[in-house]
Write a protein that holds these residues in place. Structure first.
Motif, mmCIF file in Angstrom:
data_model
loop_
_atom_site.group_PDB
_atom_site.id
_atom_site.type_symbol
_atom_site.label_atom_id
_atom_site.label_comp_id
_atom_site.label_asym_id
_atom_site.label_seq_id
_atom_site.Cartn_x
_atom_site.Cartn_y
_atom_site.Cartn_z
ATOM 1 N N LYS A 1 54.741 34.442 13.251
ATOM 2 C CA LYS A 1 53.581 34.688 14.101
ATOM 3 C C LYS A 1 52.687 35.718 13.440
ATOM 4 O O LYS A 1 53.081 36.411 12.514
ATOM 5 N N GLY A 2 51.475 35.806 13.955
ATOM 6 C CA GLY A 2 50.552 36.792 13.416
ATOM 7 C C GLY A 2 49.586 37.267 14.484
ATOM 8 O O GLY A 2 49.390 36.603 15.511
ATOM 9 N N PHE A 3 49.008 38.417 14.240
ATOM 10 C CA PHE A 3 48.050 39.016 15.171
ATOM 11 C C PHE A 3 46.866 39.548 14.392
ATOM 12 O O PHE A 3 46.994 39.953 13.229
ATOM 13 N N LEU A 4 45.721 39.559 15.041
ATOM 14 C CA LEU A 4 44.524 40.163 14.495
ATOM 15 C C LEU A 4 44.166 41.327 15.412
ATOM 16 O O LEU A 4 44.095 41.170 16.630
ATOM 17 N N LEU A 5 43.977 42.490 14.809
ATOM 18 C CA LEU A 5 43.687 43.698 15.568
ATOM 19 C C LEU A 5 42.245 44.108 15.302
ATOM 20 O O LEU A 5 41.823 44.154 14.150
#
Length: 185
Positions: free
Chosen positions: A62-66
């Protein structure tokens, strides 16, 4: 000495990216999301939002953008999944969430109509919906120089189903699509 991975709630991801600064919680986040951080890297900077963007790749894929506001910026800090970012047309680089989706707007429909030979000045346009099977967008539009509306079936972004346009009477009798735009005065 090895690096010990730990589960980090998505809300805490913003604190990770702000090493050496205040650990203010984001205004928008999903506290239930977990991420064992594999890579944390700068994604980019936006002058318009006065924010830095950091991408986080998790060990589970999974990945996230902050989005982190620069000092003095009124921009809110947010953490979003790469899947949600893709729906806004932003493609994460460290994780594969499939192709970025370009948001569909009324301008998108006007451009698609023009590409399909509609050359009039469109005064009004209304999204009716999207077909279940053929996945074309159904829009009603009205040209400023014409007294009748039309219904168009628009294939967008890789949809190879043909474009189709019907007058309102035919659209209602053959497809059950009723025109509802009021005449332009």
């Amino acid at each position: 000495m090895g690096h010990e991975w730990r589960q980090v709630p998505q809300c805490d991801l913003l604190a990770l990216s702000r090493v050496g600064t205040s650990k203010a919680q984001p205004e928008t986040c999903d506290a239930g999301a977990q991420c064992a951080v594999r890579i944390l890297q700068l994604f980019g900077r936006s002058a318009s939002t006065q924010a830095d963007y950091t991408e986080v790749a998790c060990t589970d894929g999974k990945g996230f953008l902050l989005r982190i506001a620069q000092p003095g910026s009124p921009t809110k800090n947010i953490a979003m999944s790469c899947g949600d970012a893709a729906k806004q047309g932003i493609k994460c680089k460290l994780t594969d969430t499939g192709p970025a989706e370009i948001p569909v707007t009324l301008q998108t429909f006007k451009e698609a109509l023009a590409q399909n030979g509609v050359s009039c000045n469109i005064g009004q346009i209304r999204l009716v919906g999207q077909e279940d099977h053929l996945k074309r967008y159904v829009v009603e539009y009205q040209c400023t120089d014409q007294s009748t509306d039309r219904v168009a079936f628009l294939p967008l972004a890789g949809n190879t189903t043909p474009y189709e346009s019907l007058d309102c009477t035919t659209a209602l009798s053959s497809r059950g699509v009723a025109c509802t735009l009021a005449p332009v005065k």
